[in-house]
Design a protein around this motif. Sequence first.
Motif, mmCIF file in Angstrom:
data_model
loop_
_atom_site.group_PDB
_atom_site.id
_atom_site.type_symbol
_atom_site.label_atom_id
_atom_site.label_comp_id
_atom_site.label_asym_id
_atom_site.label_seq_id
_atom_site.Cartn_x
_atom_site.Cartn_y
_atom_site.Cartn_z
ATOM 1 N N ALA A 267 12.507 -12.823 40.282
ATOM 2 C CA ALA A 267 11.856 -11.511 40.392
ATOM 3 C C ALA A 267 11.038 -11.369 41.679
ATOM 4 C CB ALA A 267 11.005 -11.216 39.154
ATOM 5 N N CYS A 268 11.543 -11.945 42.780
ATOM 6 C CA CYS A 268 10.880 -11.809 44.079
ATOM 7 C C CYS A 268 11.774 -11.152 45.124
ATOM 8 C CB CYS A 268 10.397 -13.163 44.577
ATOM 9 S SG CYS A 268 9.004 -13.784 43.616
ATOM 10 N N GLY A 269 12.862 -10.509 44.702
ATOM 11 C CA GLY A 269 13.572 -9.646 45.638
ATOM 12 C C GLY A 269 14.948 -10.065 46.111
ATOM 13 N N LYS A 270 15.627 -10.998 45.425
ATOM 14 C CA LYS A 270 16.961 -11.382 45.885
ATOM 15 C C LYS A 270 17.971 -10.252 45.693
ATOM 16 C CE LYS A 270 17.098 -15.071 43.345
ATOM 17 N NZ LYS A 270 15.716 -14.918 42.865
ATOM 18 N N THR A 271 18.012 -9.676 44.476
ATOM 19 C CA THR A 271 18.984 -8.611 44.223
ATOM 20 C C THR A 271 18.749 -7.463 45.196
ATOM 21 O OG1 THR A 271 19.083 -9.243 41.906
ATOM 22 C CG2 THR A 271 19.876 -7.034 42.455
ATOM 23 N N ASN A 272 17.480 -7.130 45.403
ATOM 24 C CA ASN A 272 17.167 -6.026 46.306
ATOM 25 C C ASN A 272 17.593 -6.315 47.737
ATOM 26 O OD1 ASN A 272 15.384 -3.591 45.198
ATOM 27 N ND2 ASN A 272 15.110 -5.388 43.909
ATOM 28 N N ASP A 291 22.135 -14.015 43.361
ATOM 29 C CA ASP A 291 21.249 -14.953 42.662
ATOM 30 C C ASP A 291 21.544 -16.425 42.954
ATOM 31 O OD1 ASP A 291 18.990 -15.089 40.774
ATOM 32 O OD2 ASP A 291 20.389 -16.043 39.396
ATOM 33 N N PRO A 317 12.946 -2.911 36.007
ATOM 34 C CA PRO A 317 11.779 -2.190 36.540
ATOM 35 C C PRO A 317 11.699 -2.294 38.062
ATOM 36 C CG PRO A 317 11.136 -3.450 34.600
ATOM 37 C CD PRO A 317 12.540 -3.861 34.943
ATOM 38 N N ARG A 387 16.405 -6.173 31.845
ATOM 39 C CA ARG A 387 17.488 -6.449 32.799
ATOM 40 C C ARG A 387 18.710 -5.601 32.534
ATOM 41 N NH1 ARG A 387 16.812 -11.215 36.519
ATOM 42 N NH2 ARG A 387 14.710 -11.898 36.015
ATOM 43 N N ARG A 418 6.122 -14.300 46.820
ATOM 44 C CA ARG A 418 5.097 -13.241 46.813
ATOM 45 C C ARG A 418 3.781 -13.846 47.251
ATOM 46 N NH1 ARG A 418 6.056 -8.642 43.336
ATOM 47 N NH2 ARG A 418 8.223 -8.738 42.649
ATOM 48 N N PHE A 500 5.358 -9.349 50.869
ATOM 49 C CA PHE A 500 4.351 -9.020 49.853
ATOM 50 C C PHE A 500 2.899 -9.148 50.318
ATOM 51 C CE2 PHE A 500 8.303 -10.240 47.727
ATOM 52 C CZ PHE A 500 8.504 -9.176 46.863
ATOM 53 N N TYR A 513 11.991 -3.422 50.923
ATOM 54 C CA TYR A 513 13.305 -2.833 50.619
ATOM 55 C C TYR A 513 14.121 -2.568 51.897
ATOM 56 C CZ TYR A 513 10.937 -2.426 46.134
ATOM 57 O OH TYR A 513 10.250 -2.710 44.987
ATOM 58 N N ASN A 516 13.260 -3.970 55.202
ATOM 59 C CA ASN A 516 13.436 -5.396 55.471
ATOM 60 C C ASN A 516 14.581 -5.633 56.464
ATOM 61 O OD1 ASN A 516 11.342 -5.984 53.727
ATOM 62 N ND2 ASN A 516 12.684 -6.321 51.961
HETATM 63 P P1 GTP Z 1 15.834 -12.802 39.599
HETATM 64 O O1 GTP Z 1 17.005 -12.056 39.080
HETATM 65 O O2 GTP Z 1 14.776 -13.030 38.558
HETATM 66 O O3 GTP Z 1 16.197 -14.087 40.256
HETATM 67 O O4 GTP Z 1 15.053 -11.815 40.627
HETATM 68 P P2 GTP Z 1 15.336 -11.344 42.131
HETATM 69 O O5 GTP Z 1 14.819 -12.363 43.084
HETATM 70 O O6 GTP Z 1 16.746 -10.920 42.284
HETATM 71 O O7 GTP Z 1 14.356 -10.086 42.269
HETATM 72 P P3 GTP Z 1 14.686 -8.513 42.359
HETATM 73 O O8 GTP Z 1 15.443 -8.154 43.609
HETATM 74 O O9 GTP Z 1 15.282 -8.086 41.075
HETATM 75 O O10 GTP Z 1 13.223 -7.909 42.497
HETATM 76 C C1 GTP Z 1 12.226 -8.117 41.539
HETATM 77 C C2 GTP Z 1 11.128 -7.117 41.699
HETATM 78 O O11 GTP Z 1 10.585 -7.163 43.033
HETATM 79 C C3 GTP Z 1 11.575 -5.676 41.472
HETATM 80 O O12 GTP Z 1 10.625 -5.009 40.693
HETATM 81 C C4 GTP Z 1 11.646 -5.107 42.862
HETATM 82 O O13 GTP Z 1 11.431 -3.733 42.851
HETATM 83 C C5 GTP Z 1 10.571 -5.878 43.629
HETATM 84 N N1 GTP Z 1 10.918 -6.005 45.072
HETATM 85 C C6 GTP Z 1 12.114 -6.389 45.573
HETATM 86 N N2 GTP Z 1 12.124 -6.337 46.934
HETATM 87 C C7 GTP Z 1 10.887 -5.924 47.298
HETATM 88 C C8 GTP Z 1 10.266 -5.674 48.573
HETATM 89 O O14 GTP Z 1 10.859 -5.830 49.636
HETATM 90 N N3 GTP Z 1 8.957 -5.274 48.536
HETATM 91 C C9 GTP Z 1 8.277 -5.099 47.371
HETATM 92 N N4 GTP Z 1 7.011 -4.701 47.431
HETATM 93 N N5 GTP Z 1 8.840 -5.309 46.150
HETATM 94 C C10 GTP Z 1 10.120 -5.717 46.119
#
Ligand code: GTP
Length: 605
Positions: A267-272, A291, A317, A387, A418, A500, A513, A516
């Motif tokens: 949940a630190c931004g990989k998918t994004n 992932d 979320p 999810r 983060r 972050f 987002y 980046n």
């Molecule tokens: P896992 O599936 O748990 O391994 O998570 P992940 O690393 O793929 O994280 P994901 O991209 O789902 O992002 C998790 C949360 O971080 C979400 O609520 C996003 O909105 C937020 N997030 C992602 N990228 C950024 C960014 O560049 N800046 C900020 N402020 N928040 C971000």
Amino acid sequence: MTVNELKHTGLKKWIEEACTLMSPDTVEVCNGTQEEYDRMIQITVDTGLATPLNPWLLPGCVLFRSDPSDVARVEARTYIASQSQQDAGPTNNWVDPDTLKKTMSELYRGSMKGRTMYVIPFSMGPIGSNIAKIGVQITDSPYVVANMHIMARVGTKVLDVLGADGFYIPCFHSVGKPLGPGEQDNGKWPCAPIEKKYISHFPETREIWSYGSGYGGNALLGKKCLALRIATVLARDEGWLAEHMLILKITNPKGEVKYITGAFPSACGKTNLAMLVPTLSGWKVETVGDDIAWMKPGPDGRLYAINPEAGFFGVAPGTNMDSNRNAMETIRRNTIFTNVALTEEKTVWWEMIGYDAPGKLIDWTGKEWIQDKNNKEQKPAAHPNSRFTGPAKQCPAIAKEWEDPAGVPISAFLFGGRRPKTIPLVNQAKSWIHGVFMGSIVGSEVTAAALDVKAGTIRRDPFAMLPFCGYHMGDYFKHWLNIGKQNTEKLPKIFFVNWFRKNAAGKFIWPGYGDNSRVLAWIFDRCDGNGKFVDTPIGILPTPDAIERPAGVSETDMAEILSVDIEGWKAEIADVRKNHYPKFGDKLPQELDDELDAIEKRLNA
Ligand code: GTP
Ligand code: SPV
Ligand code: MN
């Protein structure tokens, strides 16, 4: 297909033994067809576990609500049961494998009564690729079968590759809720209480035993259990890397292409990042994986990465049309939602979806929920770790080479987490060893992705692998150092990023987002030896004008997030020396200790 029709005698025997132990009413070998997927969903609808969503707005989509004890990975119940405790290392829970198997066998005894045992042959990686690995999961959860259909390649085609004597990783899974005669789930998510949940790995015998949880990485055993915890052990033994990394393809305005992977904690931004829509004109980002990356040296000496998965199990979320349009498009159809909120129109809603809650909702606990923006105490309608499970092939940004069995050649590794303070927006490692050092000290504010770790506090999560490394973390650092001894010029460059950073008011300084992409552009150029930079005590940083400033980021902001916070870094280094590195004892590679001394010296100069 029935068990008797299986050609693989070892597999047949293993299933028969599982049947004797777990006593399911029936057994079914999964074929991986659409008919099978639809039937699994229908079963869960009939037993009240799934809600079909609006067929016009979200065709082929369903919603599940799990149990409050079963909403995320449970790290305290996750075990690496190697023969010796020393091999599991200081960062893993360890139990003697024989003892653990005894305990778990008692739990498995009769655990599938009243249920069907599904046997899921699955391939992590394109079927037949020489990087791919085959697993067979036994489960009593049709929810798991449906999710595995999306997340992995499953069914008869996998059995064909396995043949009569192929190697597979056996995976036991039971939700741990047998049914009495005539009893049904009746809308109650089946699982066992926390203290009976076990997510166990036997690295020497390459086995996975999971009990008591039906959720995510605890239950979809191809993902964290096989593709990371067991795969790290295989990778160590065979000379490759199994990492908690996204894989992206980036094209610059000249049409030149590079592939980059990034390891950020859960949940630190990989998918994004993997699906990012650049705000820099002329640049393009496409997705290979979001992932997990498996990387092997190719014939040309470069590291090639494949995405072992076939779908995305993404955090809902925060996902919206501005933050991640590609994810939003991916999950318009054929998607399983878990623990998000339900609208009256039978669509889904979650916090920061981009618009206010439309009317009365049903929250993730099944209760009526009306948005009250004046009530700062209001509990979220969607669980913070809610999810979506969506097929990768539906992603509009999916790269054409995402299923290439040969993988894609990697130019850069990113690490990050983060960090509200100290860690700059981007920082290039001065050398491979410096990069491994940076990976080894990754720290991040804890998120909701694990149930039993206090969210908000900062913890060290080396390489974003703290909960996912199947052996001693000190040996894992050594393995990374060894990889760097091969093909020195062709190794990916290593960068540390931090989206972050917060200002005094607690607001993110960097918009993140799509913006980046500005940082990715600098990284792209640095891989070719271009891009304006300054050499600093902590690493190679961009000059203040090297990265185009996005809207809302002032010159002062930019200077702040690109500055070297000498005092902050001294504290960081002191913390690593006192609280982090000593955990690894004499398994800590000397090179990393030396690197710690070197950076400290530079900071004091
Ligand atoms: P896992 O599936 O748990 O391994 O998570 P992940 O690393 O793929 O994280 P994901 O991209 O789902 O992002 C998790 C949360 O971080 C979400 O609520 C996003 O909105 C937020 N997030 C992602 N990228 C950024 C960014 O560049 N800046 C900020 N402020 N928040 C971000
Ligand atoms: C993570 O926690 O890093 C995830 C979700 O990707 S799970 O599959 O549940 O581990
Ligand atoms: Mn993850």
